[in-house]
Design a protein around this motif. Structure first.
Motif, PDB file in Angstrom:
ATOM      1  N   TRP A 561      45.579  -3.579 -25.028  1.00 52.09           N
ATOM      2  CA  TRP A 561      44.274  -3.038 -25.382  1.00 52.09           C
ATOM      3  C   TRP A 561      43.317  -3.015 -24.195  1.00 52.09           C
ATOM      4  O   TRP A 561      42.411  -2.158 -24.139  1.00 52.09           O
ATOM      5  CB  TRP A 561      43.670  -3.840 -26.540  1.00 52.09           C
ATOM      6  CG  TRP A 561      44.528  -3.759 -27.771  1.00 52.09           C
ATOM      7  CD1 TRP A 561      45.456  -4.664 -28.190  1.00 52.09           C
ATOM      8  CD2 TRP A 561      44.560  -2.683 -28.713  1.00 52.09           C
ATOM      9  NE1 TRP A 561      46.070  -4.222 -29.344  1.00 52.09           N
ATOM     10  CE2 TRP A 561      45.538  -3.007 -29.698  1.00 52.09           C
ATOM     11  CE3 TRP A 561      43.865  -1.479 -28.840  1.00 52.09           C
ATOM     12  CZ2 TRP A 561      45.828  -2.183 -30.773  1.00 52.09           C
ATOM     13  CZ3 TRP A 561      44.145  -0.653 -29.917  1.00 52.09           C
ATOM     14  CH2 TRP A 561      45.110  -0.996 -30.867  1.00 52.09           C
ATOM     15  N   MET A 569      39.834   4.552 -26.730  1.00 52.57           N
ATOM     16  CA  MET A 569      39.709   3.803 -27.988  1.00 52.57           C
ATOM     17  C   MET A 569      39.124   4.691 -29.085  1.00 52.57           C
ATOM     18  O   MET A 569      39.558   4.633 -30.246  1.00 52.57           O
ATOM     19  CB  MET A 569      38.827   2.578 -27.772  1.00 52.57           C
ATOM     20  CG  MET A 569      39.479   1.484 -26.923  1.00 52.57           C
ATOM     21  SD  MET A 569      40.818   0.616 -27.782  1.00 52.57           S
ATOM     22  CE  MET A 569      39.873  -0.446 -28.874  1.00 52.57           C
ATOM     23  N   ALA A 570      38.157   5.536 -28.717  1.00 53.33           N
ATOM     24  CA  ALA A 570      37.569   6.443 -29.702  1.00 53.33           C
ATOM     25  C   ALA A 570      38.598   7.463 -30.176  1.00 53.33           C
ATOM     26  O   ALA A 570      38.675   7.764 -31.384  1.00 53.33           O
ATOM     27  CB  ALA A 570      36.362   7.144 -29.099  1.00 53.33           C
ATOM     28  N   ARG A 573      40.993   5.634 -32.436  1.00 46.99           N
ATOM     29  CA  ARG A 573      40.352   5.296 -33.716  1.00 46.99           C
ATOM     30  C   ARG A 573      40.345   6.515 -34.651  1.00 46.99           C
ATOM     31  O   ARG A 573      40.654   6.403 -35.844  1.00 46.99           O
ATOM     32  CB  ARG A 573      38.928   4.811 -33.460  1.00 46.99           C
ATOM     33  CG  ARG A 573      38.220   4.264 -34.709  1.00 46.99           C
ATOM     34  CD  ARG A 573      36.834   3.736 -34.347  1.00 46.99           C
ATOM     35  NE  ARG A 573      36.904   2.647 -33.384  1.00 46.99           N
ATOM     36  CZ  ARG A 573      36.465   2.734 -32.115  1.00 46.99           C
ATOM     37  NH1 ARG A 573      35.921   3.859 -31.669  1.00 46.99           N
ATOM     38  NH2 ARG A 573      36.553   1.704 -31.313  1.00 46.99           N
ATOM     39  N   GLU A 574      40.006   7.685 -34.099  1.00 44.85           N
ATOM     40  CA  GLU A 574      39.987   8.902 -34.911  1.00 44.85           C
ATOM     41  C   GLU A 574      41.385   9.248 -35.415  1.00 44.85           C
ATOM     42  O   GLU A 574      41.575   9.582 -36.590  1.00 44.85           O
ATOM     43  CB  GLU A 574      39.417  10.062 -34.095  1.00 44.85           C
ATOM     44  CG  GLU A 574      39.354  11.367 -34.853  1.00 44.85           C
ATOM     45  CD  GLU A 574      38.839  12.526 -34.003  1.00 44.85           C
ATOM     46  OE1 GLU A 574      38.627  13.618 -34.569  1.00 44.85           O
ATOM     47  OE2 GLU A 574      38.658  12.342 -32.781  1.00 44.85           O
ATOM     48  N   GLU A 576      44.062   7.216 -35.747  1.00 45.92           N
ATOM     49  CA  GLU A 576      44.557   6.226 -36.698  1.00 45.92           C
ATOM     50  C   GLU A 576      43.873   6.379 -38.059  1.00 45.92           C
ATOM     51  O   GLU A 576      44.465   6.077 -39.097  1.00 45.92           O
ATOM     52  CB  GLU A 576      44.337   4.813 -36.143  1.00 45.92           C
ATOM     53  CG  GLU A 576      45.242   4.453 -34.963  1.00 45.92           C
ATOM     54  CD  GLU A 576      46.702   4.251 -35.350  1.00 45.92           C
ATOM     55  OE1 GLU A 576      46.976   4.050 -36.554  1.00 45.92           O
ATOM     56  OE2 GLU A 576      47.569   4.289 -34.456  1.00 45.92           O
ATOM     57  N   GLY A 577      42.626   6.880 -38.065  1.00 45.87           N
ATOM     58  CA  GLY A 577      41.960   7.151 -39.325  1.00 45.87           C
ATOM     59  C   GLY A 577      42.668   8.230 -40.116  1.00 45.87           C
ATOM     60  O   GLY A 577      42.820   8.126 -41.347  1.00 45.87           O
ATOM     61  N   ALA A 589      45.232   0.369 -36.651  1.00 52.31           N
ATOM     62  CA  ALA A 589      43.860   0.548 -37.129  1.00 52.31           C
ATOM     63  C   ALA A 589      43.141  -0.787 -37.285  1.00 52.31           C
ATOM     64  O   ALA A 589      41.913  -0.864 -37.146  1.00 52.31           O
ATOM     65  CB  ALA A 589      43.871   1.306 -38.451  1.00 52.31           C
ATOM     66  N   GLU A 590      43.878  -1.860 -37.535  1.00 52.95           N
ATOM     67  CA  GLU A 590      43.256  -3.178 -37.718  1.00 52.95           C
ATOM     68  C   GLU A 590      42.632  -3.696 -36.432  1.00 52.95           C
ATOM     69  O   GLU A 590      41.812  -4.613 -36.464  1.00 52.95           O
ATOM     70  CB  GLU A 590      44.313  -4.167 -38.225  1.00 52.95           C
ATOM     71  CG  GLU A 590      44.923  -3.778 -39.566  1.00 52.95           C
ATOM     72  CD  GLU A 590      46.068  -4.695 -39.957  1.00 52.95           C
ATOM     73  OE1 GLU A 590      46.242  -5.738 -39.284  1.00 52.95           O
ATOM     74  OE2 GLU A 590      46.775  -4.361 -40.924  1.00 52.95           O
ATOM     75  N   TYR A 591      43.043  -3.135 -35.287  1.00 48.67           N
ATOM     76  CA  TYR A 591      42.542  -3.604 -33.998  1.00 48.67           C
ATOM     77  C   TYR A 591      41.386  -2.751 -33.493  1.00 48.67           C
ATOM     78  O   TYR A 591      40.845  -3.008 -32.420  1.00 48.67           O
ATOM     79  CB  TYR A 591      43.660  -3.586 -32.954  1.00 48.67           C
ATOM     80  CG  TYR A 591      44.783  -4.561 -33.239  1.00 48.67           C
ATOM     81  CD1 TYR A 591      44.886  -5.742 -32.512  1.00 48.67           C
ATOM     82  CD2 TYR A 591      45.730  -4.305 -34.231  1.00 48.67           C
ATOM     83  CE1 TYR A 591      45.917  -6.638 -32.760  1.00 48.67           C
ATOM     84  CE2 TYR A 591      46.756  -5.195 -34.497  1.00 48.67           C
ATOM     85  CZ  TYR A 591      46.842  -6.351 -33.754  1.00 48.67           C
ATOM     86  OH  TYR A 591      47.863  -7.255 -34.007  1.00 48.67           O
ATOM     87  N   LEU A 592      41.011  -1.710 -34.240  1.00 50.60           N
ATOM     88  CA  LEU A 592      40.032  -0.736 -33.745  1.00 50.60           C
ATOM     89  C   LEU A 592      38.663  -0.911 -34.413  1.00 50.60           C
ATOM     90  O   LEU A 592      38.584  -1.316 -35.550  1.00 50.60           O
ATOM     91  CB  LEU A 592      40.557   0.685 -33.992  1.00 50.60           C
ATOM     92  CG  LEU A 592      41.838   1.025 -33.228  1.00 50.60           C
ATOM     93  CD1 LEU A 592      42.444   2.313 -33.748  1.00 50.60           C
ATOM     94  CD2 LEU A 592      41.530   1.160 -31.736  1.00 50.60           C
TER      95      LEU A 592
END
Length: 592
Positions: A561, A569-570, A573-574, A576-577, A589-592
């Protein structure tokens, strides 16, 4: 189902049989006065996935990979030319006492490497019915003397019979079929040759797309054995006679025939034709020779097939279908990754072969009609073999091993999917090694950079290739294959490409893979592959972005990470959403 649960395609050809085949080829070469013989991987349809029983390169070398060239030499060992995807596989399959493996470096084509050896002199021969006209022309420039054989002479010398297709054709679902007339209109929209020209089509996916028919005649392809002659108002398609026994699928503006090409070319209906147009990359040398002989008055003109670019730009209904099937395949891959992690984590014995077979079963349960290529299921150091093709029941996953799954399927309309994920066996509280995290995270950074790029329409695919490689270059890594290929009816669709040398323009509604990787012999490899569609960027006219069709999360155990910056990261995050919405996340997703 076409071929479930799996094809037995990893049969190693015994060295004794390869030796007998080479002896037969040498005997025939002696009768013909040949010093060299160029053997391709193709059949008379220039197939990517030629059935092994009809693949002369396989019969004369024992190499099962889909892409390679062979040079049979009268007085020395034959030479097999493979690119970086197949270096390790060729070493494992080819008997060095019979065939030398030439490992062609990235940046040089296997064609060029072979042609460099042709310059040593002597009389060379080639099979014109299993070679494109463009390659034949290149060989003529490289060889001191070249003879073209187009009547199945080598096949006869090897004691093989012609492969005749028998499977009937089927139409694609009506809801997905805009009709041949509409597709012909797209193909001939900018036709520069007038009404007295005739277009020859040899690419099987072009013909399947234009007709709206599927046949599943060859491994991993929904297309069918055919060749066609086209004009703006219609298409004449030649297939083997048994294919029509049950009747062809109804299709407006399409005539189906079992006439041989000689009879087809000499029809009175073509007497007013003045120009024969063909794509030399998708037309065999044998076809060109037939036209020269049977229609000497026709002017022969070459151009890239207009069907190629028309087919590459997907219609709205095609794109909607490809979104759907990649969601279905994403669920399959996520399910298989979870299954493997849980099994290994629970102490169960999971071999490469079981991993491979389980993935294929999950595709079948998801409604797939066939696979779109041979499933690559590799464990540990085998994941460094780019096109690994021999899953073993003896190679068993241990907690902390790298596992790689590269797989895809064909669904009811005959369009392909393609997804690759690498993950840590066992999962849970396991800690990946520093090196595993390093190579995985660098590959992830490359994928994210390319997938989130913005670029003007028409930008060459080399642009995305450079973005994907930059994080790897900065850390001293690279990979010996292109970054992406087109995806459509065939899993490798021409007309779209992402590589260091491609000049192909990226256009809206094209579909491509993005698949960077790092491969460390003896340690393991990482490849991450998403399929994307190029689409208009809202608010910026003339610019494109990538829309990911594959939605499978990434393995948090393998991500360093600290190597990801805020923008990455952004992006992650998008993405993984989206995976979470589909239920295909793998824990990141749990790490974001």
């Amino acid at each position: 189902m076409e071929s479930w649960p799996a094809r037995d395609e990893n049969d190693a050809l015994p060295a004794e049989e390869v030796a007998r085949n080479l002896e037969a080829a040498h005997r025939w070469m002696g009768e013909e006065g040949l010093d060299l013989l160029v053997v391709t991987s193709a059949d008379r349809y220039l197939n990517e996935y030629t059935p092994l029983e009809d693949n002369h390169r396989y019969l004369l070398s024992g190499f099962t990979g889909s892409t390679a060239l062979l040079l049979v030499r009268a007085k020395e060992r034959a030479r097999l030319y493979v690119d970086g995807r197949y270096h390790l596989q060729a070493d494992g399959e080819v008997d060095a006492a019979l065939v030398d493996v030439v490992k062609v470096a990235f940046g040089t084509s296997i064609q060029q490497a072979l042609m460099d050896d042709l310059k040593t002199g002597g009389v060379a021969g080639c099979e014109g019915d299993r070679m494109s006209q463009s390659f034949r022309q290149s060989l003529e420039k490289a060889a001191a003397s070249l003879r073209v054989f187009a009547g199945g002479e080598l096949r006869a010398a090897l004691g093989k019979e012609p492969l005749i297709q028998t499977k009937p054709l089927r139409p694609i679902p009506e809801a997905l079929d805009e009709g041949p007339r509409a597709r012909l209109a797209r193909t001939f929209k900018d036709w520069p040759h007038g009404e007295d020209a005739l277009l020859y089509l040899g690419a099987l996916d072009d013909i399947a797309w234009l007709t709206g028919a599927r046949g599943y005649h060859f491994p991993y392809q929904s297309s069918f054995a055919a060749e066609a002659l086209a004009r703006p108002d219609g298409l004449c398609v030649r297939v083997d006679a048994p294919v029509l026994a049950a009747g062809p699928p109804p299709a407006e503006a399409v005539e189906w025939t079992a006439e041989n090409l000689d009879a087809l070319l000499t029809r009175d209906a073509w007497n007013r034709v003045k120009t024969f147009v063909y794509d030399p990359a998708h037309t065999t040398a044998a076809v060109v020779e037939k036209v020269k002989s049977l229609r000497p008055d026709w002017k022969r003109v070459t151009m890239t097939s207009p069907a190629l670019s028309a087919k590459a730009k997907k219609s709205p209904v095609e794109l909607e279908h490809m979104v759907d099937i990649h969601k279905r395949s994403s669920r399959v891959v996520a399910r298989c990754v979870r299954w493997a992690r849980e099994q290994v984590g629970a102490g169960a014995r999971v071999s490469e072969l079981e991993f491979h077979d389980q993935a294929n079963r999950f595709y079948e349960e998801a409604g797939a009609v066939d696979l779109s290529f041979h499933t690559i299921a590799a464990i540990g150091s085998d994941s460094a073999i780019i096109h690994f093709s021999d899953p073993s029941s003896d190679v068993v996953a241990e907690p902390g091993d790298l596992m790689l799954l590269d797989s895809g399927a064909l669904y009811e309309a005959g369009y392909a999917t393609d997804i690759t994920r690498t993950f840590l066996a066992g999962g849970g509280t396991l800690e990946a090694s520093r090196k595993q995290k390093e190579i995985y995270t660098l590959v992830l950074k490359g994928l994210l950079a390319a997938q989130n790029a913005v670029f003007p329409e028409g930008t060459p695919g080399a642009f995305l290739d450079a973005l994907a490689r930059r994080p790897l270059f900065e850390a001293g890594w690279n990979y010996a294959h292109g970054t992406g290929h087109g995806v459509g009816i065939h899993v490798h669709e021409p007309g779209v490409g992402i590589s260091p040398t491609t000049t192909l323009p990226m256009k809206a509604n094209q579909v491509s893979s993005i698949e960077p990787g790092i491969y460390v012999e003896g340690f393991g490899g990482v490849r991450l592959e998403n399929i994307v569609a190029f689409e208009a960027l809202p608010g910026r006219e003339g610019f494109l972005r990538c829309r990911p069709l594959v939605l499978v999360g990434f393995d948090p155990h393998l991500i360093d990470w600290e190597r990801l910056d805020g923008r990455e990261m952004a992006w992650l995050r998008e993405y993984e959403g989206l995976c979470a919405e589909l239920g295909t996340g793998l824990g990141a997703a749990e790490y974001l």
